[in-house]
Design a protein around this motif. Structure first.
Motif, PDB file in Angstrom:
ATOM      1  N   TYR A 146      21.043 -33.530  10.742  1.00 23.52           N
ATOM      2  CA  TYR A 146      20.912 -32.729   9.549  1.00 23.52           C
ATOM      3  C   TYR A 146      22.294 -32.348   9.038  1.00 23.52           C
ATOM      4  O   TYR A 146      22.591 -32.510   7.858  1.00 23.52           O
ATOM      5  N   ALA A 147      23.145 -31.864   9.931  1.00 29.03           N
ATOM      6  CA  ALA A 147      24.487 -31.435   9.541  1.00 29.03           C
ATOM      7  C   ALA A 147      25.383 -32.635   9.249  1.00 29.03           C
ATOM      8  O   ALA A 147      26.170 -32.606   8.295  1.00 29.03           O
ATOM      9  N   ASP A 148      25.274 -33.725  10.052  1.00 27.23           N
ATOM     10  CA  ASP A 148      26.119 -34.906   9.849  1.00 27.23           C
ATOM     11  C   ASP A 148      25.862 -35.563   8.486  1.00 27.23           C
ATOM     12  O   ASP A 148      26.779 -36.125   7.881  1.00 27.23           O
ATOM     13  N   ASN A 149      24.635 -35.525   8.009  1.00 30.35           N
ATOM     14  CA  ASN A 149      24.291 -36.146   6.733  1.00 30.35           C
ATOM     15  C   ASN A 149      24.392 -35.186   5.552  1.00 30.35           C
ATOM     16  O   ASN A 149      23.932 -35.502   4.461  1.00 30.35           O
ATOM     17  N   GLN A 150      24.981 -34.028   5.781  1.00 32.55           N
ATOM     18  CA  GLN A 150      25.199 -33.006   4.755  1.00 32.55           C
ATOM     19  C   GLN A 150      23.905 -32.675   4.017  1.00 32.55           C
ATOM     20  O   GLN A 150      23.807 -32.774   2.801  1.00 32.55           O
ATOM     21  N   CYS A 151      22.912 -32.261   4.795  1.00 32.68           N
ATOM     22  CA  CYS A 151      21.613 -31.936   4.226  1.00 32.68           C
ATOM     23  C   CYS A 151      21.480 -30.460   3.866  1.00 32.68           C
ATOM     24  O   CYS A 151      20.391 -30.004   3.520  1.00 32.68           O
ATOM     25  N   ASP A 152      22.571 -29.721   3.951  1.00 38.10           N
ATOM     26  CA  ASP A 152      22.547 -28.327   3.532  1.00 38.10           C
ATOM     27  C   ASP A 152      22.150 -28.289   2.060  1.00 38.10           C
ATOM     28  O   ASP A 152      22.635 -29.093   1.253  1.00 38.10           O
ATOM     29  N   PRO A 153      21.223 -27.397   1.652  1.00 40.41           N
ATOM     30  CA  PRO A 153      20.747 -27.405   0.264  1.00 40.41           C
ATOM     31  C   PRO A 153      21.862 -27.309  -0.785  1.00 40.41           C
ATOM     32  O   PRO A 153      21.708 -27.802  -1.896  1.00 40.41           O
ATOM     33  N   LEU A 154      23.007 -26.738  -0.455  1.00 40.34           N
ATOM     34  CA  LEU A 154      24.103 -26.626  -1.419  1.00 40.34           C
ATOM     35  C   LEU A 154      24.864 -27.943  -1.570  1.00 40.34           C
ATOM     36  O   LEU A 154      25.441 -28.208  -2.624  1.00 40.34           O
ATOM     37  N   MET A 155      24.853 -28.793  -0.524  1.00 40.59           N
ATOM     38  CA  MET A 155      25.622 -30.030  -0.545  1.00 40.59           C
ATOM     39  C   MET A 155      24.738 -31.281  -0.574  1.00 40.59           C
ATOM     40  O   MET A 155      25.243 -32.398  -0.571  1.00 40.59           O
ATOM     41  N   ARG A 156      23.455 -31.112  -0.627  1.00 37.48           N
ATOM     42  CA  ARG A 156      22.499 -32.224  -0.509  1.00 37.48           C
ATOM     43  C   ARG A 156      22.564 -33.173  -1.705  1.00 37.48           C
ATOM     44  O   ARG A 156      22.596 -32.766  -2.858  1.00 37.48           O
ATOM     45  N   VAL A 157      22.554 -34.486  -1.407  1.00 35.28           N
ATOM     46  CA  VAL A 157      22.518 -35.520  -2.441  1.00 35.28           C
ATOM     47  C   VAL A 157      21.050 -35.752  -2.812  1.00 35.28           C
ATOM     48  O   VAL A 157      20.191 -35.802  -1.931  1.00 35.28           O
ATOM     49  N   PRO A 158      20.718 -35.952  -4.104  1.00 40.24           N
ATOM     50  CA  PRO A 158      19.301 -36.117  -4.486  1.00 40.24           C
ATOM     51  C   PRO A 158      18.604 -37.298  -3.806  1.00 40.24           C
ATOM     52  O   PRO A 158      17.415 -37.225  -3.511  1.00 40.24           O
ATOM     53  N   ALA A 159      19.315 -38.364  -3.514  1.00 43.90           N
ATOM     54  CA  ALA A 159      18.686 -39.521  -2.865  1.00 43.90           C
ATOM     55  C   ALA A 159      18.275 -39.210  -1.427  1.00 43.90           C
ATOM     56  O   ALA A 159      17.392 -39.852  -0.871  1.00 43.90           O
ATOM     57  N   MET A 160      18.904 -38.222  -0.811  1.00 41.61           N
ATOM     58  CA  MET A 160      18.599 -37.867   0.581  1.00 41.61           C
ATOM     59  C   MET A 160      17.545 -36.767   0.687  1.00 41.61           C
ATOM     60  O   MET A 160      17.235 -36.322   1.785  1.00 41.61           O
ATOM     61  N   GLU A 161      17.004 -36.326  -0.432  1.00 44.90           N
ATOM     62  CA  GLU A 161      16.059 -35.204  -0.445  1.00 44.90           C
ATOM     63  C   GLU A 161      14.872 -35.387   0.503  1.00 44.90           C
ATOM     64  O   GLU A 161      14.608 -34.497   1.315  1.00 44.90           O
ATOM     65  N   PRO A 162      14.153 -36.534   0.472  1.00 45.11           N
ATOM     66  CA  PRO A 162      12.998 -36.643   1.381  1.00 45.11           C
ATOM     67  C   PRO A 162      13.398 -36.643   2.859  1.00 45.11           C
ATOM     68  O   PRO A 162      12.740 -35.998   3.684  1.00 45.11           O
ATOM     69  N   LEU A 163      14.462 -37.348   3.191  1.00 39.04           N
ATOM     70  CA  LEU A 163      14.901 -37.370   4.598  1.00 39.04           C
ATOM     71  C   LEU A 163      15.364 -35.996   5.056  1.00 39.04           C
ATOM     72  O   LEU A 163      15.043 -35.560   6.166  1.00 39.04           O
ATOM     73  N   CYS A 164      16.127 -35.334   4.202  1.00 41.27           N
ATOM     74  CA  CYS A 164      16.623 -34.009   4.583  1.00 41.27           C
ATOM     75  C   CYS A 164      15.473 -33.020   4.760  1.00 41.27           C
ATOM     76  O   CYS A 164      15.508 -32.178   5.662  1.00 41.27           O
ATOM     77  N   ALA A 165      14.458 -33.116   3.918  1.00 44.89           N
ATOM     78  CA  ALA A 165      13.300 -32.222   4.052  1.00 44.89           C
ATOM     79  C   ALA A 165      12.580 -32.482   5.373  1.00 44.89           C
ATOM     80  O   ALA A 165      12.153 -31.538   6.051  1.00 44.89           O
ATOM     81  N   ALA A 166      12.443 -33.756   5.759  1.00 44.65           N
ATOM     82  CA  ALA A 166      11.793 -34.080   7.035  1.00 44.65           C
ATOM     83  C   ALA A 166      12.611 -33.567   8.210  1.00 44.65           C
ATOM     84  O   ALA A 166      12.058 -33.006   9.172  1.00 44.65           O
ATOM     85  N   TRP A 167      13.925 -33.744   8.148  1.00 49.45           N
ATOM     86  CA  TRP A 167      14.779 -33.274   9.243  1.00 49.45           C
ATOM     87  C   TRP A 167      14.761 -31.750   9.327  1.00 49.45           C
ATOM     88  O   TRP A 167      14.789 -31.172  10.410  1.00 49.45           O
ATOM     89  N   GLU A 168      14.719 -31.094   8.171  1.00 45.84           N
ATOM     90  CA  GLU A 168      14.694 -29.634   8.161  1.00 45.84           C
ATOM     91  C   GLU A 168      13.402 -29.108   8.782  1.00 45.84           C
ATOM     92  O   GLU A 168      13.422 -28.163   9.586  1.00 45.84           O
ATOM     93  N   SER A 169      12.260 -29.736   8.448  1.00 40.68           N
ATOM     94  CA  SER A 169      10.995 -29.289   9.048  1.00 40.68           C
ATOM     95  C   SER A 169      10.988 -29.551  10.552  1.00 40.68           C
ATOM     96  O   SER A 169      10.434 -28.765  11.324  1.00 40.68           O
ATOM     97  N   CYS A 170      11.633 -30.639  10.979  1.00 44.98           N
ATOM     98  CA  CYS A 170      11.725 -30.938  12.411  1.00 44.98           C
ATOM     99  C   CYS A 170      12.578 -29.891  13.127  1.00 44.98           C
ATOM    100  O   CYS A 170      12.285 -29.496  14.248  1.00 44.98           O
ATOM    101  N   MET A 171      13.644 -29.453  12.454  1.00 45.47           N
ATOM    102  CA  MET A 171      14.525 -28.448  13.068  1.00 45.47           C
ATOM    103  C   MET A 171      13.827 -27.113  13.254  1.00 45.47           C
ATOM    104  O   MET A 171      14.107 -26.388  14.214  1.00 45.47           O
ATOM    105  N   HIS A 172      12.919 -26.772  12.380  1.00 48.23           N
ATOM    106  CA  HIS A 172      12.286 -25.453  12.404  1.00 48.23           C
ATOM    107  C   HIS A 172      10.973 -25.434  13.178  1.00 48.23           C
ATOM    108  O   HIS A 172      10.234 -24.454  13.117  1.00 48.23           O
ATOM    109  N   ARG A 173      10.663 -26.492  13.916  1.00 49.48           N
ATOM    110  CA  ARG A 173       9.450 -26.484  14.735  1.00 49.48           C
ATOM    111  C   ARG A 173       9.600 -25.541  15.913  1.00 49.48           C
ATOM    112  O   ARG A 173      10.704 -25.257  16.375  1.00 49.48           O
ATOM    113  N   ASP A 174       8.439 -25.129  16.437  1.00 47.52           N
ATOM    114  CA  ASP A 174       8.416 -24.235  17.595  1.00 47.52           C
ATOM    115  C   ASP A 174       8.746 -25.041  18.845  1.00 47.52           C
ATOM    116  O   ASP A 174       8.019 -25.978  19.195  1.00 47.52           O
ATOM    117  N   PRO A 175       9.839 -24.708  19.558  1.00 44.87           N
ATOM    118  CA  PRO A 175      10.234 -25.507  20.731  1.00 44.87           C
ATOM    119  C   PRO A 175       9.227 -25.439  21.881  1.00 44.87           C
ATOM    120  O   PRO A 175       9.126 -26.370  22.673  1.00 44.87           O
TER     121      PRO A 175
END
Length: 139
Positions: free
Chosen positions: A1-30
């Motif tokens: 998530y961080a390596d691909n610059q998926c932070d909402p302030l730096m996110r590229v529009p083409a990476m939107e679906p992947l970044c959203a999937a990675w973000e939901s994966c990060m926020h899952r209950d461990p």
């Protein structure tokens, strides 16, 4: 998530679906992820416990037996279906004649009815002449 610059302030529009999937994966209950992993490992150990004592020859025998059963049943049901469909097709051909055959059949039926009707009329005339039947009504 961080390596691909998926932070909402730096996110590229083409990476939107992947970044959203990675973000939901990060926020899952461990704890849920850990339970699923433990369940998968337990199931793998159970299956492994059944398969380890079985020799390679035994496994091969059961696989061949299973495949053979599938092939024989498929062949048997296919032959039955083909035979059944063929018989139905033959019956349909016998019971549903073509237009020319229907016309010929109707002509034959008419021809067979004409002599029968003439024969009946002749018999009626003979009976009336002999007095066995009353005369036809006059209208």
């Amino acid at each position: 998530y961080a390596d691909n610059q998926c932070d909402p302030l730096m996110r590229v529009p083409a990476m939107e679906p992947l970044c959203a999937a990675w973000e939901s994966c990060m926020h899952r209950d461990p704890t849920k992820v850990g339970r699923a992993k433990v369940s998968a490992e337990t199931l793998a150990e159970i299956v492994n416990g059944f398969i380890d004592p079985i020799s390679f020859k035994t496994m091969l025998f059961f696989v061949l037996l299973f495949v053979g059963t599938l092939l024989v049943s498929n062949f048997a049901f296919g032959a039955y279906r083909q035979n059944r469909v063929y018989k139905q097709h033959v019956r349909r051909k016998q019971h549903v004649p073509g237009i020319q055959q229907q016309q010929q059949l109707q002509q034959l039926q008419l021809q067979s009815k004409r002599p029968q009707a003439q024969q009946n009329a002749n018999q009626s005339r003979r009976r009336r002449a002999a007095g066995a039947l009353p005369p036809p009504p006059l209208y």
